[in-house]
Design a protein around this motif. Sequence first.
Motif, mmCIF file in Angstrom:
data_model
loop_
_atom_site.group_PDB
_atom_site.id
_atom_site.type_symbol
_atom_site.label_atom_id
_atom_site.label_comp_id
_atom_site.label_asym_id
_atom_site.label_seq_id
_atom_site.Cartn_x
_atom_site.Cartn_y
_atom_site.Cartn_z
ATOM 1 N N LEU A 158 -40.231 20.302 14.237
ATOM 2 C CA LEU A 158 -39.113 20.627 13.363
ATOM 3 C C LEU A 158 -37.801 20.409 14.097
ATOM 4 C CD1 LEU A 158 -40.385 23.911 11.660
ATOM 5 C CD2 LEU A 158 -40.277 21.621 10.652
ATOM 6 N N LEU A 159 -36.865 19.746 13.423
ATOM 7 C CA LEU A 159 -35.555 19.466 13.997
ATOM 8 C C LEU A 159 -34.468 19.936 13.043
ATOM 9 C CD1 LEU A 159 -36.107 15.800 15.270
ATOM 10 C CD2 LEU A 159 -36.226 17.896 16.631
ATOM 11 N N GLU A 160 -33.341 20.357 13.614
ATOM 12 C CA GLU A 160 -32.151 20.675 12.816
ATOM 13 C C GLU A 160 -30.947 20.158 13.568
ATOM 14 O OE1 GLU A 160 -29.827 24.655 11.475
ATOM 15 O OE2 GLU A 160 -31.885 24.456 10.741
ATOM 16 N N GLY A 161 -30.283 19.159 12.979
ATOM 17 C CA GLY A 161 -29.163 18.528 13.664
ATOM 18 C C GLY A 161 -29.586 17.871 14.958
ATOM 19 N N GLY A 162 -30.822 17.411 15.009
ATOM 20 C CA GLY A 162 -31.339 16.782 16.212
ATOM 21 C C GLY A 162 -31.877 17.759 17.235
ATOM 22 N N ASN A 163 -31.724 19.053 16.971
ATOM 23 C CA ASN A 163 -32.196 20.079 17.904
ATOM 24 C C ASN A 163 -33.575 20.583 17.496
ATOM 25 O OD1 ASN A 163 -29.687 20.261 19.458
ATOM 26 N ND2 ASN A 163 -28.824 21.192 17.605
ATOM 27 N N PRO A 164 -34.506 20.688 18.449
ATOM 28 C CA PRO A 164 -35.828 21.230 18.117
ATOM 29 C C PRO A 164 -35.742 22.729 17.830
ATOM 30 C CG PRO A 164 -35.647 20.872 20.482
ATOM 31 C CD PRO A 164 -34.391 20.307 19.872
ATOM 32 N N ILE A 165 -36.426 23.167 16.787
ATOM 33 C CA ILE A 165 -36.361 24.577 16.399
ATOM 34 C C ILE A 165 -37.760 25.115 16.116
ATOM 35 C CG2 ILE A 165 -34.034 24.434 15.416
ATOM 36 C CD1 ILE A 165 -35.382 24.292 12.636
ATOM 37 N N ILE A 166 -37.857 26.431 16.117
ATOM 38 C CA ILE A 166 -39.051 27.142 15.664
ATOM 39 C C ILE A 166 -38.629 27.969 14.457
ATOM 40 C CG2 ILE A 166 -40.868 28.790 16.259
ATOM 41 C CD1 ILE A 166 -40.453 28.010 19.178
ATOM 42 N N SER A 219 -30.156 29.479 13.523
ATOM 43 C CA SER A 219 -29.705 29.080 12.183
ATOM 44 C C SER A 219 -30.592 29.744 11.139
ATOM 45 C CB SER A 219 -29.740 27.556 12.029
ATOM 46 O OG SER A 219 -31.077 27.074 12.151
ATOM 47 N N PHE A 220 -30.259 29.452 9.862
ATOM 48 C CA PHE A 220 -31.007 30.061 8.761
ATOM 49 C C PHE A 220 -31.436 28.990 7.760
ATOM 50 C CE2 PHE A 220 -27.974 33.343 10.166
ATOM 51 C CZ PHE A 220 -28.884 34.313 10.568
ATOM 52 N N GLY A 221 -32.560 29.257 7.066
ATOM 53 C CA GLY A 221 -33.008 28.415 5.970
ATOM 54 C C GLY A 221 -33.735 27.167 6.424
ATOM 55 N N ASP A 222 -34.314 26.464 5.444
ATOM 56 C CA ASP A 222 -35.013 25.204 5.711
ATOM 57 C C ASP A 222 -34.458 24.060 4.875
ATOM 58 O OD1 ASP A 222 -35.880 25.829 3.189
ATOM 59 O OD2 ASP A 222 -38.023 25.792 3.651
ATOM 60 N N GLY A 223 -33.251 24.244 4.337
ATOM 61 C CA GLY A 223 -32.623 23.208 3.543
ATOM 62 C C GLY A 223 -32.795 23.387 2.055
ATOM 63 N N LEU A 224 -33.708 24.247 1.617
ATOM 64 C CA LEU A 224 -33.905 24.501 0.192
ATOM 65 C C LEU A 224 -32.984 25.625 -0.265
ATOM 66 C CD1 LEU A 224 -37.802 24.347 -0.131
ATOM 67 C CD2 LEU A 224 -36.134 22.587 -0.745
ATOM 68 N N LYS A 267 -43.623 28.577 12.002
ATOM 69 C CA LYS A 267 -43.735 27.161 11.668
ATOM 70 C C LYS A 267 -43.064 26.355 12.777
ATOM 71 C CE LYS A 267 -45.183 24.114 8.682
ATOM 72 N NZ LYS A 267 -46.646 23.926 8.564
ATOM 73 N N ILE A 268 -43.831 25.454 13.445
ATOM 74 C CA ILE A 268 -43.268 24.687 14.560
ATOM 75 C C ILE A 268 -43.224 23.191 14.271
ATOM 76 C CG2 ILE A 268 -44.003 26.416 16.248
ATOM 77 C CD1 ILE A 268 -46.250 24.465 17.059
ATOM 78 N N ASP A 269 -43.888 22.753 13.192
ATOM 79 C CA ASP A 269 -43.860 21.332 12.853
ATOM 80 C C ASP A 269 -43.885 21.168 11.341
ATOM 81 O OD1 ASP A 269 -46.610 21.488 11.971
ATOM 82 O OD2 ASP A 269 -47.218 21.342 14.075
ATOM 83 N N ASP A 270 -43.913 19.905 10.890
ATOM 84 C CA ASP A 270 -43.836 19.622 9.452
ATOM 85 C C ASP A 270 -45.206 19.439 8.817
ATOM 86 O OD1 ASP A 270 -44.613 17.220 10.505
ATOM 87 O OD2 ASP A 270 -42.959 16.036 9.652
ATOM 88 N N SER A 271 -46.237 19.920 9.466
ATOM 89 C CA SER A 271 -47.585 19.752 8.933
ATOM 90 C C SER A 271 -47.792 20.588 7.678
ATOM 91 C CB SER A 271 -48.621 20.144 9.995
ATOM 92 O OG SER A 271 -48.492 21.521 10.317
ATOM 93 N N THR A 272 -48.651 20.065 6.796
ATOM 94 C CA THR A 272 -49.093 20.779 5.606
ATOM 95 C C THR A 272 -50.603 20.713 5.544
ATOM 96 O OG1 THR A 272 -48.985 18.810 4.196
ATOM 97 C CG2 THR A 272 -46.968 20.150 4.386
#
Length: 634
Positions: free
Chosen positions: A218-226, A258-263, A200-205
């Motif tokens: 996708l960002l986490e703490g302002g950092n781009p992530i995969i 990092s781990f997880g997607d916030g859920l 998953k590289i973006d927030d598309s559904t």
Amino acid sequence: MDDIRIVLGSLRYKTATDTNLSIPTPLVQNTKNLEEFDRSIDVNLVQIFDDERQKSTTFRPVCKFQVLFNNSYTGATNYEPLENNLYYINETALTLKQCGASLNSVQWEGFPQYDEFDFIRSDYNVSGYTVPIPSTATPPLQPMVHVDFVARSASTYNWNHFVSYPYKNIDKVMNYYDGTNPLTPSLVWNAVDGIPFFVKIDDSTGASIANGITPNPLLEGGNPIIRFKCPVKHGLLESEFVKIKLSSGYVNTFQVFSFGDGLPGTDEYIFNIFNIGYSASIFIDGDTGTFKRIINYENPNDTTSKYYVIQHKIITDVNDAVLVNAGFEKNIFGTKKKFESPVYTPNNVKRVSIKENAQSYTLSFNKDIDVSELRDNQKRPISELYITTIWKGYFGLTFGSVDNNGNDVGLKQGFDFNLSPVDNLFNTPQPWWEGNNVESNFVDSNNNPYPIGYYNTPYGTVNGAPIDFTYLKSLKSGDTINGNFCEWNDYEQKERVISEMYHKFTFNSDLFDMSLMDDNNNQLGYYYKPNRRMKIRGFSDYIETGSINSMAGVPDYSYFSTTYNSFIWRDLYTYGFNDGLGNGVDYPFLNGKHYPYENFIFRIIPEGTNYIESNLNNYATLYGAAQPTKDNCE
């Protein structure tokens, strides 16, 4: 005797007479010659007991089972012995229907009674089902009975119990269905390739793409992530590395960010890497692949995990198991039963039907288990035995179908990620369990399905032919069965269970018609876990190392690191020692034998029932089911 003097009686004094005298000579020795090197030894019973205990390699496993079963499926039948022994539903309507119908034209509906699934059958006195009805014809015909019940087989009609041990590691093709396409697996991989994932590289559904909404990275703490979503627990720690292989064939190693997607519950199933601007042609949203865990990037030879499916070898026979009721012990769910009035039964006989019961059982074995010659799947001394339970189904209520090639479909096997129904529909099993899928067959070491047995009874026909009652032929000592999907790391010298093995059995549709609830090629059924671990020895919590220049004390099961030029291993703790961290065992030892003991809960799981903790987290990961409902107070 040296200081005794014998005097004639007449010589003692003048008038004395001679008499016969005897002197008893006791056989008592109060002196001995002192020989050189002879010593006195104090016998220490505690030390002798411990010496015998540490030398013994013989075991007699004992365990207790609490059976948890939710009788979930109703069906219809006009096979007379079964029809007369259901836990009925709709009995009033069926009674009225039968009043104006011909014999055997009405199929009575209900649940199979609990005896059809119990560890020990107790229906030994049911006329026509387990007790023959004598023939009144002249000459006498064959007695009418489904199975002529043998009391000593009461504990082996439904289930067989064995002792097994982890024998070797094998590869296996695996499928996972995430529900996006109920007929096509979302992930297909080999066990040795590692753990699968979705990229998953973006927030598309699906909805946002259909509406033409531009996705955001996708960002986490302002950092781009995969992001990588796994159907099983990834087992990673922060700052470790992953060797990723994508479906395109691209292979590279990355550090975990990092781990997880916030859920809630997603940390164990999702890991993220830092996106430094990788080409869009490398990481594609929705792509799939597999990864292997690496502890130390600078030492991949020793610290890259291996992945495999354990193969167990059975070391007892059916008749070695001794199964009895555990006294008066019951589980907390109690017994569900009802009185069947003779007015509302097809044979007008009153009885009590049992839908579910609560009995506990004690299992032991009348055979000594000598582990001195056995090595586990990592070529180490045996530290675990497994209590293996296999569905036999001798009464013929299960199995009975064939695949597209005309081969019998028997017991099926899969992993806990195969248990969740597709599309969250509880009447749609994953296609993994289809009769035509040879990868889910319950197979031996040569990948051949274990054979199905047949018998016929004087009752009932299908299309003019006798009904074939099918059952799984009993396994024997030396047979092999597949076990859990696992990870092993040579540097840690530790095995992790990724996904547990489950078996599934389905109903014989010629005997028990589940109608619209039943797809003949992918039937509803019950799942159970066949292998339960019994620890018989403990490995240490610490890692030992040994130099190649000093081999003293290095065990033969140690791992040799070419990077460090040294041996790596974990010590085996002595019997009776426990380090306080759960490592080690302290079981009774008597008459030269160890008696390990465990309590087990045995669940017989109907379709769509999420007893599996990983399944619940998996829904959180892949479907967002664990996202909490928020109101103004939160």
